[in-house]
Scaffold this motif. Structure first.
Motif, PDB file in Angstrom:
ATOM      1  N   UNK A 172       0.717  -1.264  -0.025  1.00 46.00           N
ATOM      2  CA  UNK A 172       0.006  -0.018  -0.086  1.00 46.00           C
ATOM      3  C   UNK A 172       1.038   1.261   0.005  1.00 46.00           C
ATOM      4  N   UNK A 173       0.371   2.262  -0.490  1.00 49.64           N
ATOM      5  CA  UNK A 173       1.051   3.633  -0.696  1.00 49.64           C
ATOM      6  C   UNK A 173       1.635   4.132   0.754  1.00 49.64           C
ATOM      7  N   UNK A 174       0.922   3.855   2.061  1.00 51.29           N
ATOM      8  CA  UNK A 174       1.438   4.379   3.256  1.00 51.29           C
ATOM      9  C   UNK A 174       2.638   3.657   3.334  1.00 51.29           C
ATOM     10  N   UNK A 190       8.411   4.034   3.946  1.00 49.65           N
ATOM     11  CA  UNK A 190       9.929   3.393   3.761  1.00 49.65           C
ATOM     12  C   UNK A 190      10.816   4.379   2.799  1.00 49.65           C
ATOM     13  N   UNK A 191      10.362   4.944   1.986  1.00 52.92           N
ATOM     14  CA  UNK A 191      10.794   6.119   0.995  1.00 52.92           C
ATOM     15  C   UNK A 191      11.432   7.520   2.058  1.00 52.92           C
ATOM     16  N   UNK A 235      -1.971   8.986  -0.186  1.00 56.81           N
ATOM     17  CA  UNK A 235      -2.146   8.466   1.091  1.00 56.81           C
ATOM     18  C   UNK A 235      -3.113   9.228   1.885  1.00 56.81           C
ATOM     19  N   UNK A 236      -3.082  10.496   1.733  1.00 58.56           N
ATOM     20  CA  UNK A 236      -4.169  11.298   2.560  1.00 58.56           C
ATOM     21  C   UNK A 236      -5.404  11.205   1.997  1.00 58.56           C
ATOM     22  N   UNK A 237      -5.549  10.964   0.512  1.00 56.90           N
ATOM     23  CA  UNK A 237      -6.797  10.716  -0.067  1.00 56.90           C
ATOM     24  C   UNK A 237      -7.454   9.280   0.306  1.00 56.90           C
ATOM     25  N   UNK A 238      -6.517   8.315   0.522  1.00 60.73           N
ATOM     26  CA  UNK A 238      -6.887   7.046   1.122  1.00 60.73           C
ATOM     27  C   UNK A 238      -7.370   6.978   2.224  1.00 60.73           C
ATOM     28  N   UNK A 239      -6.715   7.840   3.278  1.00 59.75           N
ATOM     29  CA  UNK A 239      -7.409   7.913   4.632  1.00 59.75           C
ATOM     30  C   UNK A 239      -8.579   8.535   4.702  1.00 59.75           C
TER      31      UNK A 239
END
Length: 158
Positions: free
Chosen positions: A43-45, A50-51, A89-93
Motif C-alpha cells: 500500500x502507498x502508506x 519506507x521512502x 495516502x491522505x486521499x486513501x485515509x
C-alpha cells in the motif's frame, strides 16, 4: 530429460530436483525478483514511510540512472514523487474515514477508469505513431477487446 521447474518470479525454468530447487529458491536473483513482485502490492502508506526514511541516491539525482536499480538502498524518488505519494495516502485515509462514518460514496464508473487509463497511456506513448481514434475520441488500441464497439453485421440477403 525429466521434470522441469518453472519459477514465475524469475521467469526461468530448470531441472526439478531437490538440490537445484533449494539452490534457486535461496539464490540472490530469486529473492530479489520475489521482493520486487511483492512490492507491487504494497500500500502507498508503507511505500511512503519506507521512502521517507531513506536518503536520496546521489547518483540517481545526478545522472537519472543508478547501477543498483530497484536494489539500491537509497531513495530514487524526487520531492515531487514523494508529494504525490503523500497526497495519495491522505486521499486513501479520507476515503476510509468516510466509509467508517457511513457516507454514501458512489463507486467509480467504467468511464472514469477508461479516462484515467487513456490519459496515462497517452502520456506514456511517443507522439510519433498516430493511433486511429473512434467516435467520441477513444483510441481503438487503448480499449480492451471486450469494450470495443463491434460494427453491425451486414446481411448479404438484402
Amino acid at each position: 530429460m525429466g521434470k522441469r521447474y518453472f519459477c514465475d518470479y524469475c521467469d526461468r525454468s530448470f531441472q526439478d530436483n531437490l538440490h537445484n530447487r533449494k539452490k534457486h529458491l535461496n539464490g540472490v536473483q530469486h529473492l530479489r525478483a520475489k521482493r520486487v513482485w511483492y512490492d507491487l502490492f504494497r500500500d502507498a502508506a508503507a511505500i511512503l514511510q519506507e521512502e521517507q526514511s531513506k536518503k536520496p541516491c546521489r547518483k540517481f539525482l545526478q545522472t537519472g540512472q543508478c547501477d543498483f536499480g530497484s536494489n539500491c538502498r537509497f531513495s530514487h524518488m524526487t520531492e515531487q514523487d514523494l508529494e504525490k505519494l503523500s497526497a495519495q495516502v491522505q486521499g486513501e485515509k479520507r476515503l476510509k474515514e468516510l466509509q467508517r462514518e457511513g457516507a454514501d460514496i458512489p463507486p467509480g464508473t467504467i468511464e472514469d477508469w477508461l479516462d484515467k487509463r487513456a490519459q496515462r497511456l497517452s502520456t506514456a506513448q511517443s507522439n510519433s505513431s498516430p493511433i486511429p481514434s473512434c467516435q467520441g475520441g477513444w483510441n481503438w488500441l487503448l480499449l480492451t477487446v471486450s469494450v470495443r464497439i463491434r460494427a453491425p453485421a451486414v446481411s448479404s440477403l438484402t
